[in-house]
Design a protein around this motif. Structure first.
Motif, PDB file in Angstrom:
ATOM      1  N   GLU A  35      57.593  55.885  35.190  1.00  0.00           N
ATOM      2  CA  GLU A  35      58.126  54.536  35.302  1.00  0.00           C
ATOM      3  C   GLU A  35      59.595  54.598  35.637  1.00  0.00           C
ATOM      4  N   PRO A  36      60.174  53.609  36.154  1.00  0.00           N
ATOM      5  CA  PRO A  36      59.458  52.496  36.743  1.00  0.00           C
ATOM      6  C   PRO A  36      58.930  52.892  38.114  1.00  0.00           C
ATOM      7  N   VAL A  37      57.893  52.236  38.560  1.00  0.00           N
ATOM      8  CA  VAL A  37      57.417  52.392  39.932  1.00  0.00           C
ATOM      9  C   VAL A  37      57.844  51.106  40.631  1.00  0.00           C
ATOM     10  N   GLU A  38      58.951  51.201  41.352  1.00  0.00           N
ATOM     11  CA  GLU A  38      59.494  50.030  42.043  1.00  0.00           C
ATOM     12  C   GLU A  38      58.791  49.883  43.386  1.00  0.00           C
ATOM     13  N   VAL A  39      58.450  48.653  43.735  1.00  0.00           N
ATOM     14  CA  VAL A  39      57.689  48.370  44.949  1.00  0.00           C
ATOM     15  C   VAL A  39      58.497  47.441  45.845  1.00  0.00           C
ATOM     16  N   SER A  40      58.518  47.737  47.158  1.00  0.00           N
ATOM     17  CA  SER A  40      59.201  46.854  48.101  1.00  0.00           C
ATOM     18  C   SER A  40      58.422  45.548  48.227  1.00  0.00           C
ATOM     19  N   PRO A  41      59.081  44.466  48.656  1.00  0.00           N
ATOM     20  CA  PRO A  41      58.404  43.174  48.775  1.00  0.00           C
ATOM     21  C   PRO A  41      57.155  43.201  49.669  1.00  0.00           C
ATOM     22  N   ASP A  42      57.174  44.020  50.723  1.00  0.00           N
ATOM     23  CA  ASP A  42      55.995  44.078  51.603  1.00  0.00           C
ATOM     24  C   ASP A  42      54.972  45.121  51.147  1.00  0.00           C
ATOM     25  N   ARG A  43      55.230  45.757  50.000  1.00  0.00           N
ATOM     26  CA  ARG A  43      54.327  46.734  49.369  1.00  0.00           C
ATOM     27  C   ARG A  43      54.084  47.978  50.236  1.00  0.00           C
ATOM     28  N   SER A  44      55.028  48.294  51.107  1.00  0.00           N
ATOM     29  CA  SER A  44      54.876  49.474  51.953  1.00  0.00           C
ATOM     30  C   SER A  44      55.687  50.663  51.441  1.00  0.00           C
ATOM     31  N   GLU A  45      56.582  50.428  50.478  1.00  0.00           N
ATOM     32  CA  GLU A  45      57.421  51.495  49.957  1.00  0.00           C
ATOM     33  C   GLU A  45      57.481  51.412  48.437  1.00  0.00           C
ATOM     34  N   VAL A  46      57.529  52.583  47.822  1.00  0.00           N
ATOM     35  CA  VAL A  46      57.693  52.667  46.374  1.00  0.00           C
ATOM     36  C   VAL A  46      58.820  53.635  46.058  1.00  0.00           C
ATOM     37  N   ARG A  47      59.394  53.467  44.886  1.00  0.00           N
ATOM     38  CA  ARG A  47      60.429  54.378  44.395  1.00  0.00           C
ATOM     39  C   ARG A  47      59.972  54.906  43.049  1.00  0.00           C
ATOM     40  N   ILE A  48      59.967  56.216  42.944  1.00  0.00           N
ATOM     41  CA  ILE A  48      59.585  56.883  41.697  1.00  0.00           C
ATOM     42  C   ILE A  48      60.811  57.607  41.178  1.00  0.00           C
ATOM     43  N   SER A  49      61.104  57.389  39.890  1.00  0.00           N
ATOM     44  CA  SER A  49      62.327  58.006  39.389  1.00  0.00           C
ATOM     45  C   SER A  49      62.167  58.760  38.084  1.00  0.00           C
ATOM     46  N   ARG A  50      61.187  58.426  37.258  1.00  0.00           N
ATOM     47  CA  ARG A  50      61.203  59.015  35.926  1.00  0.00           C
ATOM     48  C   ARG A  50      59.830  59.243  35.350  1.00  0.00           C
ATOM     49  N   PHE A  51      59.679  60.385  34.686  1.00  0.00           N
ATOM     50  CA  PHE A  51      58.477  60.675  33.910  1.00  0.00           C
ATOM     51  C   PHE A  51      58.892  60.722  32.448  1.00  0.00           C
ATOM     52  N   LEU A  52      58.217  59.946  31.619  1.00  0.00           N
ATOM     53  CA  LEU A  52      58.493  59.930  30.187  1.00  0.00           C
ATOM     54  C   LEU A  52      57.353  60.650  29.480  1.00  0.00           C
ATOM     55  N   PRO A  53      57.583  61.874  29.015  1.00  0.00           N
ATOM     56  CA  PRO A  53      56.498  62.641  28.398  1.00  0.00           C
ATOM     57  C   PRO A  53      56.074  62.062  27.056  1.00  0.00           C
ATOM     58  N   SER A  54      54.819  62.310  26.711  1.00  0.00           N
ATOM     59  CA  SER A  54      54.339  61.899  25.390  1.00  0.00           C
ATOM     60  C   SER A  54      55.053  62.755  24.343  1.00  0.00           C
ATOM     61  N   PRO A  55      55.176  62.274  23.101  1.00  0.00           N
ATOM     62  CA  PRO A  55      55.882  63.042  22.066  1.00  0.00           C
ATOM     63  C   PRO A  55      55.309  64.449  21.867  1.00  0.00           C
ATOM     64  N   SER A  56      54.013  64.626  22.026  1.00  0.00           N
ATOM     65  CA  SER A  56      53.419  65.942  21.788  1.00  0.00           C
ATOM     66  C   SER A  56      53.875  66.983  22.806  1.00  0.00           C
ATOM     67  N   LEU A  57      54.292  66.548  23.986  1.00  0.00           N
ATOM     68  CA  LEU A  57      54.706  67.501  25.017  1.00  0.00           C
ATOM     69  C   LEU A  57      56.086  68.078  24.773  1.00  0.00           C
ATOM     70  N   ARG A  58      56.877  67.418  23.961  1.00  0.00           N
ATOM     71  CA  ARG A  58      58.243  67.891  23.743  1.00  0.00           C
ATOM     72  C   ARG A  58      58.288  69.219  23.009  1.00  0.00           C
ATOM     73  N   THR A  59      57.232  69.543  22.274  1.00  0.00           N
ATOM     74  CA  THR A  59      57.203  70.802  21.529  1.00  0.00           C
ATOM     75  C   THR A  59      56.243  71.812  22.132  1.00  0.00           C
ATOM     76  N   GLU A  60      55.635  71.460  23.230  1.00  0.00           N
ATOM     77  CA  GLU A  60      54.607  72.317  23.811  1.00  0.00           C
ATOM     78  C   GLU A  60      55.046  72.833  25.174  1.00  0.00           C
ATOM     79  N   PRO A  61      54.916  74.130  25.410  1.00  0.00           N
ATOM     80  CA  PRO A  61      55.332  74.675  26.702  1.00  0.00           C
ATOM     81  C   PRO A  61      54.283  74.427  27.794  1.00  0.00           C
ATOM     82  N   ARG A  62      54.394  73.324  28.487  1.00  0.00           N
ATOM     83  CA  ARG A  62      53.518  73.033  29.636  1.00  0.00           C
ATOM     84  C   ARG A  62      54.403  72.916  30.856  1.00  0.00           C
TER      85      ARG A  62
END
Length: 190
Positions: A35-62
Motif C-alpha cells: 500500500e498504497p496502490v495509487e491509480v491514475s484517473p484513467d486507470r492506466s497507471e499505478v504507483r507502488i511504493s510500500r510493502f508492510l510486512p505482517s508482524p510474524s515476518l519481522r522475526t523470521e528470515p524470509r
C-alpha cells in the motif's frame, strides 16, 4: 505443500480491486500488504511504493522482497488489463538490511531485469537514518517487458523455493485462536 506462487487478494481474501491495498499470502500464510496502490484517473497507471510486512515476518528470515515485486507486477499485467505503466517508488527503510547502497543497487538491477525504464536510486531526503534510498522506475506493458518479467518471475520463484528448502525448520506457530482456547482451558503454559 510446495510453493508455486504468492497469492494476491483484496481485504478478507476477496478478489483484488484496483486501488485497494494488495494483501499477499504464501500458501495461506499472510505475509503483509502492498500500500498504497495509487491509480491514475484513467486507470492506466499505478504507483507502488510500500510493502508492510505482517508482524510474524519481522522475526523470521524470509527473503521474498524480489519475488514480491515481480509477482505484484505480473499480477497487474495478467489481471488488470487497463494498466499500461507501473511506477515504482521503493522507499522502505533499508538500513536494517546492512549496506543501504548495496540493497539499493540490487533493487535497481531487479527493476532493470524486468524491463523497467528510468531506473535510479537517490538518497531519501527526509530520512533520519543515513544509508536509506528511494529506488524508482517505470515498467511499461510491452511484449518485450512482459517476456523479461516472466523470466525474472521464474527465476525469483526458484530462488524463493531454494530459500525455503534451505531455511532451518521452525516450530509451527501457534495460532491466536489456539492460544485463546488454551487460556480459557486454564493451561498456564499458553
Amino acid at each position: 505443500m510446495t510453493f508455486k506462487k504468492l497469492h494476491i487478494a483484496g481485504p478478507d481474501l476477496s478478489s483484488y480491486e484496483l486501488g485497494e491495498p494488495m494483501f499477499v499470502h504464501d500458501r495461506g500464510r499472510f505475509l503483509g500488504r502492498v500500500e498504497p496502490v495509487e491509480v491514475s484517473p484513467d486507470r492506466s497507471e499505478v504507483r507502488i511504493s510500500r510493502f508492510l510486512p505482517s508482524p510474524s515476518l519481522r522475526t523470521e528470515p524470509r527473503n521474498f522482497g524480489p519475488l514480491l515485486l515481480v509477482e505484484v507486477t505480473m499480477f497487474m499485467a495478467e489481471h488488470l488489463p487497463t494498466i499500461q505503466n507501473v511506477h515504482f517508488a521503493l522507499t522502505r527503510e533499508i538500513e536494517i538490511y546492512g549496506d543501504g547502497m548495496m540493497v539499493a543497487s540490487a533493487r535497481v538491477e531487479l527493476l532493470r531485469s524486468i524491463g523497467a525504464a528510468d531506473v535510479h536510486a537517490q538518497p531519501k531526503p527526509d530520512s533520519s537514518n543515513p544509508g536509506n534510498f528511494v529506488v524508482q522506475g517505470v515498467w511499461a506493458y510491452t511484449e518485450r517487458n512482459l517476456a523479461a518479467l516472466r523470466l525474472a518471475l521464474t527465476m525469483q520463484r526458484e530462488l524463493y523455493r531454494k530459500h525455503l528448502a534451505s531455511a532451518p525448520k521452525q516450530e509451527r506457530p501457534v495460532s491466536l485462536l489456539s492460544r485463546f482456547r488454551q487460556w480459557l482451558a486454564g493451561d498456564d503454559d499458553a
